[in-house]
Design an enzyme around this catalytic site. Sequence first.
Site, PDB file in Angstrom:
ATOM      1  N   SER A 128     -69.027   2.537  -8.966  1.00 33.96           N
ATOM      2  CA  SER A 128     -68.010   2.501  -8.324  1.00 33.96           C
ATOM      3  C   SER A 128     -67.545   0.361  -7.700  1.00 33.96           C
ATOM      4  CB  SER A 128     -66.616   2.506  -6.951  1.00 33.96           C
ATOM      5  OG  SER A 128     -65.594   2.800  -6.948  1.00 33.96           O
ATOM      6  N   ASP A 191     -62.731   7.450 -16.737  1.00 30.80           N
ATOM      7  CA  ASP A 191     -62.859   6.923 -15.574  1.00 30.80           C
ATOM      8  C   ASP A 191     -61.725   6.224 -15.351  1.00 30.80           C
ATOM      9  OD1 ASP A 191     -63.495   5.663 -13.075  1.00 30.80           O
ATOM     10  OD2 ASP A 191     -65.450   5.527 -13.805  1.00 30.80           O
ATOM     11  N   HIS A 323     -65.079  10.057 -12.400  1.00 30.93           N
ATOM     12  CA  HIS A 323     -65.638   8.731 -11.257  1.00 30.93           C
ATOM     13  C   HIS A 323     -66.396   9.243 -10.238  1.00 30.93           C
ATOM     14  CE1 HIS A 323     -66.111   4.904  -9.587  1.00 30.93           C
ATOM     15  NE2 HIS A 323     -65.925   5.821  -8.131  1.00 30.93           N
TER      16      HIS A 323
END
Length: 615
Positions: A128, A191, A323
């Site tokens: 991330s 994602d 994710h």
Amino acid sequence: MASLKVGENKEINTDLIQKACSLAVKAHSKSSQKSYILEKTGGSSYVIFSFPGYWSENDWYDGEPFGETKINLDLFPSLRSIGIDEHAKVNKAFQQRFVDKISRNQDFIKEVEKAKNERKQIVFTGHSTGGSIAILATIWFLEKYWRSDASATSPLCLTFGCPLTGNHIFSHALRREKWAPYFIHFVMRYDIVPRILLAPISSIKQEFQPILQFLNPKSSRASTNTPPEALNFYMNVMKNASSVASHAACKLMGNTNLLLETMANFTALSPYKPFGTFVFCTGNRKLVILSNPDAVLQLLFYSSQLDNEAECPDVAQRSLQQHFSYGNELKDCFTKLDADHAVLLESLEKLPLSADSTTTSSDITTINAALKDLGLSTRARLCLCAAGELEKRKIGNKNSIDLKKADTAMKYLQEYQLSCKHQGLGCYDAFKIHKSDKDFEANVNRLELAGIWDEIIEMLKNYDLPDAFEGEKEWIDLGTKYRHLVEPLDIANYYRHLKNNDTEGYTKKGRPKRYRFTQRWLEHAQRLPAGSCGESCFWADVEELRIKTSSKEGYAPFKDEVLQLEEQAMKWINDGVLDKDVLMENSTFMVWWKKQPDPLASCINDIEGFTITSA
């Protein structure tokens, strides 16, 4: 030991990838104690630094609609367009996080230096927004250590579900420095995080914080149900991604309709652009790998498209759930890693345009299957082909100008320079007087070379040459040679025709970009301060000071400028970058210089072999 081929000559150990992914996710839980975690494995040839992500709106968007700001050139001096001299743009929040938590962290710096001195490969990783910090840490290492130490081991950056971090100049600069291959980004097909910054904060503000709270590994999610905001969030991000991809595709395909730019002025388009190598996980144990940034941008949009409208709620959920699926997905992929499960897309212009291609080539069949797994339509394939064609065209442009390296005009001007010396005149003064046929021929060759170099500069301004061009030593050397040989003639022509009376001095208003660009190439390559290689403008400085000191004000107000010019002249002549013909008795410089107060006290007299004669 299994490895993943991510480029023509680059492979990465799959165990290292899985270890980095595990640590990248693990870093999220450690963020309250440390701004990074360090993994050292006994007997291993590498160390891994992993960085946590951050989960508030201000950690993504700060100020501008897309949260971008100019790059900090003190930390990242290479992240600019050299000739155009334009800074790259980077996400402001990501950069500030790196500055506050990493670049000033003495423990981090000590650990990096220790690993470097032990000749370990340093792996920076993050999941991330932690991936964006890993990116900046890698560039910081390349700038601070790797560039100055040829024996150092090159770093590696592995990111997982990382948002886009910089703009097209950011991407361009990393390719120019040949650093892009050190960055490997893994992206799940649906994602949403790698696509978020394609949307302005205004379009997702209402849903953004609940989405971030859901994505936060520390949040107390009672179930796996996605928040009710997921559908609108997905739709708004992808709507903006569509605008960005469509605008980029039109430019890839050579659309010159002015309406395209007019619409761009009314529609806020994200400045962010991919760089490095992207590994797309299809979701069924297959990987699609490519490094063309224009193609990656298209793939970020098209791989997350729907087959039909009914899929929208399901895909919106998957866009969040995927994710945190990288660990399991990569583990599944690497258990069946073969030619059919990891497809490297290189010759994009040759991709099959139809999912129903009947080719008998096994390679094309494998590629076609991978593109089908990503759900790429014919339109998507056309965009990828256009990206490949653009890169091919840039290489063609480079090959075309390479043919002009050994230009006869340069050879003529070199001979002209020598012939002027034999006549007791410097090249500058002979060209400025302009009395002989040789001067006329020199001017013809000067103009011919100007046309060639102006064409190169125009290509660079439009990014129509390969990104690596401005970093190529052969062209840097040729540009420097051209500047030293021809710019004095341009200056002579400028003052011969009194153009300074119409505008201003040569260096302020008259200097062409072909000289500004080539000077910046040399300064960047040698890590010198901006403006320090201005020796080819020496005659313009002389002419301006000659005009100033001949005015009613006289010498006194310009004494410091004269002394500075003398010091520069001495240094440049001693360094061999300024020809000694400037010291010829009847040169413009010497005639003017000997009229100044007390020339015997000048540092010019310290130049080896120089003897002053009376005026």
